[in-house]
Design a protein around this motif. Structure first.
Motif, PDB file in Angstrom:
ATOM      1  N   HIS A  64       0.896  -1.359  -0.138  1.00 47.75           N
ATOM      2  CA  HIS A  64      -0.172  -0.021  -0.011  1.00 47.75           C
ATOM      3  C   HIS A  64       0.950   1.432  -0.043  1.00 47.75           C
ATOM      4  CE1 HIS A  64      -3.741  -2.105   0.594  1.00 47.75           C
ATOM      5  NE2 HIS A  64      -3.119  -2.844   1.556  1.00 47.75           N
ATOM      6  N   CYS A 123      -3.923   6.339  -0.643  1.00 49.04           N
ATOM      7  CA  CYS A 123      -3.188   5.143  -0.936  1.00 49.04           C
ATOM      8  C   CYS A 123      -2.349   5.485  -2.565  1.00 49.04           C
ATOM      9  CB  CYS A 123      -3.984   3.849  -0.759  1.00 49.04           C
ATOM     10  SG  CYS A 123      -2.852   2.498  -1.508  1.00 49.04           S
ATOM     11  N   ASP A 183      -0.843   3.183  -4.332  1.00 47.83           N
ATOM     12  CA  ASP A 183      -0.705   1.976  -5.088  1.00 47.83           C
ATOM     13  C   ASP A 183      -1.828   1.249  -5.492  1.00 47.83           C
ATOM     14  OD1 ASP A 183      -0.147  -0.840  -5.732  1.00 47.83           O
ATOM     15  OD2 ASP A 183       1.795  -0.621  -5.316  1.00 47.83           O
ATOM     16  N   PHE A 184      -2.162   1.238  -6.640  1.00 48.14           N
ATOM     17  CA  PHE A 184      -3.503   0.642  -7.041  1.00 48.14           C
ATOM     18  C   PHE A 184      -3.777  -0.808  -6.617  1.00 48.14           C
ATOM     19  CE2 PHE A 184      -7.292  -0.668  -8.882  1.00 48.14           C
ATOM     20  CZ  PHE A 184      -8.218   0.623  -9.348  1.00 48.14           C
ATOM     21  N   CYS A 185      -4.126  -0.988  -5.294  1.00 49.49           N
ATOM     22  CA  CYS A 185      -4.094  -2.015  -4.511  1.00 49.49           C
ATOM     23  C   CYS A 185      -5.312  -3.000  -4.716  1.00 49.49           C
ATOM     24  CB  CYS A 185      -3.963  -1.872  -3.072  1.00 49.49           C
ATOM     25  SG  CYS A 185      -5.084  -0.449  -2.345  1.00 49.49           S
ATOM     26  N   HIS A 210      -9.515   0.544  -4.370  1.00 50.03           N
ATOM     27  CA  HIS A 210      -8.080   1.387  -4.059  1.00 50.03           C
ATOM     28  C   HIS A 210      -8.388   3.083  -3.962  1.00 50.03           C
ATOM     29  CE1 HIS A 210      -4.399   3.430  -4.968  1.00 50.03           C
ATOM     30  NE2 HIS A 210      -5.121   4.062  -6.179  1.00 50.03           N
ATOM     31  N   MET A 235      -9.347   4.201  -0.932  1.00 51.73           N
ATOM     32  CA  MET A 235      -8.503   4.181   0.431  1.00 51.73           C
ATOM     33  C   MET A 235      -7.880   5.543   0.536  1.00 51.73           C
ATOM     34  SD  MET A 235      -5.602   1.249   0.726  1.00 51.73           S
ATOM     35  CE  MET A 235      -4.908   1.112   2.240  1.00 51.73           C
TER      36      MET A 235
HETATM   37 CU1  CUA Z   1      -4.137   0.625  -0.778  1.00 53.71          CU
HETATM   38 CU2  CUA Z   1      -4.405   1.312  -2.877  1.00 53.71          CU
END
Ligand code: CUA
Ligand code: RUQ
Length: 664
Positions: free
Chosen positions: A581, A617, A619-621, A625, A628
């Motif tokens: 993340h 966040c 980073d495309f998690c 995402h 987030m």
């Molecule tokens: Cu955690 Cu995007």
């Protein structure tokens, strides 16, 4: 004194090292080249190629034969992509005796070896500008240690390794007065400037480095180096230029001598002298920075002394071998018998024989001395010369089948020759002006061979143009047959100098996939969402924060004031491979964080004006995402907005003056 005319002539000679561009830029690639480099979707490359980044300060990992850049590993420069050198935990990695340094020039790499073979454990990297050596752990692909080198400048002759990774060396490119004794006139070069060679001992199990001793040698410029191997294990060879000891207009004044030197160093003998108490302690200051894998943070300590052995006093540790002319690369063949010196201005390549060097030493076959160091007669050390190899030879690597490959900067070509017979066997043009080259495993005693990569200094028309700054360029050759075959061009990151490579299996076993949360010993770890909290200590605010798909805890904070130092200690609770993340907050003057599963990282944030500050966040998690995210409310200095923090609009164990009944 030199007359102007003499200087002019020498300058003319020096000018010829400017590269020429070969004709016919579209070389014929063999019919199956595309197939040879094609790594189909879902398939993996055969070779890991670690490529130095030069002025980027970083190292890249390239897959071969595809030429795809897989990752850039931050080493000596800050890396906003993952917060290296920006997070509180990684900042100490870039501390030095000069303070925090955000950039360096990373030239050369060495993979750790056992019995002369690449063992896949560590990668060593040098920093040229502010002399340092780094060690990367190849389980995590992280920089885990950086050691500063005292009494040095332009750490170019580094980081070359012995065949069992006993030592990594660092030879100073600039001759310098010793640290602390350096407030002297530059004019006093010949008396006060020395060349220091550092022998950095490496712990067998942990890989930890420390300077075991330095050798104080004459004030030459130590350029490059390689360790002996097999029969020559116990020796190191360094190329030296500017044996004229000039200190101005080196382009001309350091190109006067027909021959400079390769210095052979008997480091086993040096070890004996050290044990016998022949070293002297010198007061210096250098930083030693270490990454703690359990605490997920680095520490930096300043060390205060170094042991120095004098080459002038201890007669039998150093020997000079004349080498034509301004030598650069100094390469040892896989058997350890042949030492190749590549003189940038020489029209031939001298190959020295280790056996002959030993014989010459035993018979005192010397042609005088330099500052007390014996000079072995050129012919006595020489195995032979490669005649008319090309112009501007720089670096040589080996394929383990008795062949050597030398890069030629001026004539833009790679030349293959036979180490024993010294016959030129093949030459292939490079586009353009090759500096370094690399055969897979080519400086170990068991080269893997098969591929050679040329790292070219000039790109010109090889790629779609991108303005005045073009990428540097690499070219992949197949060297499995008699003739080298060009397979592929690919752009590189920064300016590659040395590179290293080995078969993929070697680096794929035991890689870290994530960090176990129960092993996390970070002092600000938050091991579960219910432990998340915000703690004020005067104007310092510590946010114990967690991330899991797809929210932060806490995700809203109020009661921060202008003048606060806010530390976001983010623990990524995920326990699976490849689920980082990120964390960013508006107005942050450093970078984002990219936090690996099970890891804790800290971003310091000093808001300078009141406002509503979103954080999110990076980073495309997950599918959510983009959800987030959260807010931090910053009030003016001295405001009495209570410190509260919450998730799902509930206050979660807030410590501030929260009214009763508010925590549901
Ligand atoms: Cu955690 Cu995007
Ligand atoms: S060295 S071109 Cu690049 Cu540092 Cu030989």
């Amino acid at each position: 004194m030199k007359t102007y005319k003499q200087l002019g002539l020498a300058a003319l000679a020096a000018v010829t090292i400017v590269a020429c561009k070969p004709k016919g830029t579209e070389t014929a690639v063999s019919g199956d080249a595309a197939q040879r480099v094609y790594v189909a979707p879902g398939k993996l490359d055969e070779v890991y190629n670690f490529v130095s980044g030069g002025f980027s300060g970083q190292v890249s990992v390239v897959g071969l034969p595809s030429g795809r850049t897989i990752k850039v590993l931050p080493v000596f420069s800050q890396h906003p992509e993952n917060g290296y050198g920006y997070s509180e935990e990684t900042k100490p990695m870039l501390e030095t005796s000069h303070g925090f340094i955000p950039w360096d020039d990373q030239h050369h790499l060495s993979l750790s070896q056992t019995n002369g073979e690449i063992d896949g454990r560590w990668l060593f990297a040098n920093a040229n500008n502010t002399p340092r050596v780094a060690r990367l752990d190849l389980k995590s692909f992280k920089t885990v240690e950086i050691l500063e080198i005292p009494n040095s400048a332009g750490n170019h002759s580094s980081p070359f390794l012995t065949e069992n990774t006993e030592y990594v060396v660092a030879g100073t490119r600039f001759a310098v007065p010793a640290d602390g004794q350096d407030d002297v006139p530059i004019e006093s070069f010949k008396q006060n400037f020395k060349g220091y060679l550092s022998f950095i001992g490496i712990n067998k199990d942990s890989g930890e480095m420390d300077i075991t001793f330095q050798i104080e040698a004459p004030g030459f410029n130590f350029d490059l180096s390689h360790a002996g191997k097999g029969k020559s294990h116990g020796w190191f060879f360094f190329s030296c230029y500017n044996t004229e000891q000039a200190n101005t207009l080196l382009e001309v004044n350091a190109s006067q001598n027909e021959k400079d030197f390769i210095m052979a160093v008997n480091w086993k003998k040096a070890e004996e002298y050290l044990k016998a108490g022949k070293g002297k302690k010198m007061p210096v200051e250098y930083a030693h920075n270490k990454w703690d894998e359990e605490k997920h943070m680095a520490t930096s300590t300043i060390k205060k002394e170094v042991m120095v052995l004098s080459a002038e006093e201890l007669k039998d540790i150093c020997y000079l071998i004349p080498c034509p002319k301004s030598p650069h690369g100094c390469d040892v063949d896989p058997t350890g018998e042949y030492i190749v010196g590549s003189g940038k201005l020489a029209a031939l390549i001298p190959v020295f024989s280790f056996d002959k060097i030993q014989k010459a030493i035993a018979n005192k076959d010397f042609a005088g001395e330099f500052d007390g160091i014996p000079i072995i007669k050129y012919e006595a050390a020489l195995h032979g010369e490669v005649q008319k190899p090309g112009l501007g030879p720089l670096h040589t690597e080996f394929d383990g089948k008795g062949n050597a490959y030398t890069s030629h900067f001026v004539s833009s070509e790679v030349v293959k020759w036979d180490i024993k017979t010294l016959q030129v066997l093949d030459r292939q043009p490079t586009f353009y002006s090759v500096g370094h080259l690399m055969v897979v495993g080519g400086d170990s005693s068991k080269p893997y061979g098969k591929y050679l990569v040329a790292y070219n200094k000039i790109t010109k028309d090889r790629y779609i143009p991108v303005g005045p700054e073009l990428p540097h360029s690499a070219q992949l050759f197949d060297i499995s047959g008699d003739k080298m075959k060009l397979l592929l061009d690919f752009p590189t990151h920064g300016e590659p100098h040395y590179a290293q490579a080995g078969p993929a299996e070697l680096f794929m076993k035991d890689q870290v996939k994530f960090y176990k949360i129960e092993d996390n010993k970070h002092p600000y770890v938050t091991k579960g969402e219910n432990e998340s909290k915000v703690v004020r200590e005067g104007n310092k605010v510590h946010v114990y924060m967690t991330s899991i798909r797809s929210h932060f805890a806490p995700d809203n904070i109020e009661g921060i004031r202008v003048g606060d130092e806010v530390y976001f200690h983010l623990t990524n609770l995920e326990q699976d491979w490849d689920v980082p993340h990120g964390f960013a907050i508006k107005g942050a003057r450093n970078a984002e964080l990219l936090v690996m599963p099970g890891e804790t990282a800290t971003l310091r944030w000093d808001p300078i004006k009141p406002g509503m500050y979103p954080m999110y966040c990076t980073d495309f998690c997950s599918a959510l995402h983009q959800e987030m995210q959260g807010y931090v409310r910053v009030s003016p200095a001295g405001s009495n907005v209570p410190l509260t923090y919450h998730l799902n609009n509930k206050k979660d164990n807030a410590q501030g003056p929260v009214k009763e009944g508010e925590v549901k």
